[in-house]
Write a protein that holds these residues in place. Structure first.
Motif, PDB file in Angstrom:
ATOM      1  N   GLN A  36     -19.693  12.044  16.488  1.00 24.96           N
ATOM      2  CA  GLN A  36     -20.767  13.677  15.239  1.00 24.96           C
ATOM      3  C   GLN A  36     -21.956  12.170  14.775  1.00 24.96           C
ATOM      4  O   GLN A  36     -23.521  12.952  14.911  1.00 24.96           O
ATOM      5  CB  GLN A  36     -20.216  13.643  13.885  1.00 24.96           C
ATOM      6  CG  GLN A  36     -20.927  14.647  13.517  1.00 24.96           C
ATOM      7  CD  GLN A  36     -19.863  15.272  12.367  1.00 24.96           C
ATOM      8  OE1 GLN A  36     -19.776  16.308  12.504  1.00 24.96           O
ATOM      9  NE2 GLN A  36     -19.804  13.826  11.243  1.00 24.96           N
ATOM     10  N   ARG A  37     -21.824  11.206  14.240  1.00 25.73           N
ATOM     11  CA  ARG A  37     -23.034  10.536  14.049  1.00 25.73           C
ATOM     12  C   ARG A  37     -23.709  10.430  14.560  1.00 25.73           C
ATOM     13  O   ARG A  37     -25.237  10.534  15.422  1.00 25.73           O
ATOM     14  CB  ARG A  37     -22.544   9.112  12.994  1.00 25.73           C
ATOM     15  CG  ARG A  37     -21.998   9.822  12.005  1.00 25.73           C
ATOM     16  CD  ARG A  37     -21.562   8.618  10.778  1.00 25.73           C
ATOM     17  NE  ARG A  37     -21.116   8.342   9.873  1.00 25.73           N
ATOM     18  CZ  ARG A  37     -20.820   7.639   8.462  1.00 25.73           C
ATOM     19  NH1 ARG A  37     -20.871   6.046   9.117  1.00 25.73           N
ATOM     20  NH2 ARG A  37     -20.242   7.898   7.613  1.00 25.73           N
ATOM     21  N   PRO A  55     -27.581   8.882   9.650  1.00 25.36           N
ATOM     22  CA  PRO A  55     -27.265  10.358   8.996  1.00 25.36           C
ATOM     23  C   PRO A  55     -27.408   9.592   7.187  1.00 25.36           C
ATOM     24  O   PRO A  55     -27.896   9.910   6.719  1.00 25.36           O
ATOM     25  CB  PRO A  55     -26.522  11.510   9.296  1.00 25.36           C
ATOM     26  CG  PRO A  55     -26.224  10.609  10.460  1.00 25.36           C
ATOM     27  CD  PRO A  55     -26.576   9.564  10.874  1.00 25.36           C
ATOM     28  N   GLN A  56     -26.546   8.683   6.814  1.00 26.94           N
ATOM     29  CA  GLN A  56     -26.041   8.088   5.094  1.00 26.94           C
ATOM     30  C   GLN A  56     -27.271   7.749   4.727  1.00 26.94           C
ATOM     31  O   GLN A  56     -28.032   7.751   3.788  1.00 26.94           O
ATOM     32  CB  GLN A  56     -24.857   7.748   5.277  1.00 26.94           C
ATOM     33  CG  GLN A  56     -24.980   6.432   5.791  1.00 26.94           C
ATOM     34  CD  GLN A  56     -24.609   6.037   7.287  1.00 26.94           C
ATOM     35  OE1 GLN A  56     -24.941   7.483   7.384  1.00 26.94           O
ATOM     36  NE2 GLN A  56     -24.176   4.878   7.634  1.00 26.94           N
ATOM     37  N   VAL A 105     -29.164  10.442  17.534  1.00 29.15           N
ATOM     38  CA  VAL A 105     -30.542  11.168  18.838  1.00 29.15           C
ATOM     39  C   VAL A 105     -31.254  12.196  18.239  1.00 29.15           C
ATOM     40  O   VAL A 105     -32.269  12.457  18.698  1.00 29.15           O
ATOM     41  CB  VAL A 105     -29.418  11.220  19.780  1.00 29.15           C
ATOM     42  CG1 VAL A 105     -30.249  11.750  20.654  1.00 29.15           C
ATOM     43  CG2 VAL A 105     -28.945   9.898  20.219  1.00 29.15           C
ATOM     44  N   ALA A 106     -29.922  13.625  18.062  1.00 30.70           N
ATOM     45  CA  ALA A 106     -31.531  14.415  17.658  1.00 30.70           C
ATOM     46  C   ALA A 106     -32.312  14.690  16.760  1.00 30.70           C
ATOM     47  O   ALA A 106     -33.276  15.390  17.668  1.00 30.70           O
ATOM     48  CB  ALA A 106     -30.264  15.420  18.026  1.00 30.70           C
ATOM     49  N   VAL A 148     -21.601  13.263   3.794  1.00 35.59           N
ATOM     50  CA  VAL A 148     -20.415  13.467   2.716  1.00 35.59           C
ATOM     51  C   VAL A 148     -19.761  13.553   3.840  1.00 35.59           C
ATOM     52  O   VAL A 148     -18.441  12.530   3.546  1.00 35.59           O
ATOM     53  CB  VAL A 148     -21.092  14.651   2.059  1.00 35.59           C
ATOM     54  CG1 VAL A 148     -20.378  15.300   1.311  1.00 35.59           C
ATOM     55  CG2 VAL A 148     -22.632  14.852   1.587  1.00 35.59           C
ATOM     56  N   SER A 149     -18.704  14.533   3.655  1.00 41.93           N
ATOM     57  CA  SER A 149     -17.803  14.311   4.319  1.00 41.93           C
ATOM     58  C   SER A 149     -17.278  13.085   6.187  1.00 41.93           C
ATOM     59  O   SER A 149     -16.748  13.124   5.872  1.00 41.93           O
ATOM     60  CB  SER A 149     -17.329  16.435   4.680  1.00 41.93           C
ATOM     61  OG  SER A 149     -18.276  16.251   5.197  1.00 41.93           O
ATOM     62  N   ILE A 150     -18.712  12.922   6.587  1.00 42.41           N
ATOM     63  CA  ILE A 150     -18.441  12.124   7.330  1.00 42.41           C
ATOM     64  C   ILE A 150     -17.411  11.213   6.252  1.00 42.41           C
ATOM     65  O   ILE A 150     -16.765   9.486   8.000  1.00 42.41           O
ATOM     66  CB  ILE A 150     -19.960  11.764   8.371  1.00 42.41           C
ATOM     67  CG1 ILE A 150     -19.730  12.855   8.747  1.00 42.41           C
ATOM     68  CG2 ILE A 150     -19.657  10.392   8.720  1.00 42.41           C
ATOM     69  CD1 ILE A 150     -21.533  12.428   9.829  1.00 42.41           C
ATOM     70  N   LYS A 151     -17.856  10.957   6.063  1.00 46.18           N
ATOM     71  CA  LYS A 151     -17.398   8.854   5.066  1.00 46.18           C
ATOM     72  C   LYS A 151     -16.107   9.547   4.916  1.00 46.18           C
ATOM     73  O   LYS A 151     -14.862   8.856   4.832  1.00 46.18           O
ATOM     74  CB  LYS A 151     -18.137   9.069   3.793  1.00 46.18           C
ATOM     75  CG  LYS A 151     -19.557   7.967   4.127  1.00 46.18           C
ATOM     76  CD  LYS A 151     -20.955   7.512   2.975  1.00 46.18           C
ATOM     77  CE  LYS A 151     -21.856   7.226   2.884  1.00 46.18           C
ATOM     78  NZ  LYS A 151     -23.120   6.455   2.317  1.00 46.18           N
TER      79      LYS A 151
END
Length: 227
Positions: free
Chosen positions: A57-58, A135-136, A63-64, A14-17
């Motif tokens: 972050q991504r 993640p997306q 990885v986590a 969401v906010s990453i994009k």
């Protein structure tokens, strides 16, 4: 950074994009490298660390997530990893290696978190065809993450077989020793260079090769009835 000294970790997808779009609208000045951003952070410019958060972050969440199998747990671990990285930044000798150093923190925290939490896995996402998980991609179902059997479109019960295969994969991944599992995730899935994986896992490149080889062998044996 927020008022409590915690990085403003954005929710993936969401906010990453949105953040990426904003970044594309910034000034055309040359993008500072990791070493420069670390230097600025150490000289009292917290906005520089926010840029490092945005940059890594991504990958950190990916990885986590692969090590933990749960997105909420992965977000919690990555939040903690960025906090630790911020506090320990003066200890980082080679500022150019911030990315590998951060992923080492993420990997160690994830493995420790998993040992404390106990197994709760969903690893179909690790086996997406043709590209690493991001993640997306969360809108996909677990069945979409699996390699499709060659008979999936022609024989009855293909969906059930795929579900059984997914469950077997989860069990096989969960049974891998932590170092082998981490090496497989970082090298085969995240596609990091072997020397970076070795740095993250604090071992030699030859050890990484052995961990990946053993992990693949064990998974292949575990899935022998399905291959």
């Amino acid at each position: 950074m927020d008022h409590g000294g915690r990085p403003n970790l954005r929710r993936p997808g969401v906010s990453i994009k949105a953040g990426a779009q904003v970044a594309g609208q910034r000034s055309t000045d040359p993008t500072p490298d990791d070493a420069e951003l670390v230097r600025r952070t150490l000289h009292g410019q917290p906005a520089a660390f926010e840029e490092l958060v945005e940059r890594y972050q991504r990958r950190a969440v990916a990885v986590a997530y692969r090590l933990l199998g749960d997105l909420e747990d992965a977000l919690e671990v990555v939040q903690d990893a960025f906090v630790r990285a911020y506090r320990k930044l003066p200890d980082l000798e080679d500022h150019r290696r911030f990315g590998s150093w951060l992923l080492r923190i993420v990997t160690n925290l994830s493995l420790n978190y998993r040992r404390a939490r106990g197994p709760r896995l969903s690893f179909g996402d690790c086996l997406r065809r043709g590209r690493p998980w991001r993640p997306q991609d969360d809108e996909h179902s677990p069945a979409d993450c699996l390699p499709a059997p060659s008979h999936a479109d022609t024989q009855p019960g293909a969906r059930l077989a795929a579900t059984e295969l997914e469950e077997r994969i989860q069990v096989g991944l969960a049974a891998l020793p932590p170092q082998q599992r981490a090496a497989l995730v970082l090298f085969s899935i995240e596609q990091l260079p072997q020397k970076d994986v070795a740095e993250i896992l604090n071992c030699s490149v030859e050890a990484v090769k052995w961990h990946v080889f053993e992990a693949r062998r064990k998974l292949k044996d575990h899935l022998a009835d399905y291959l």
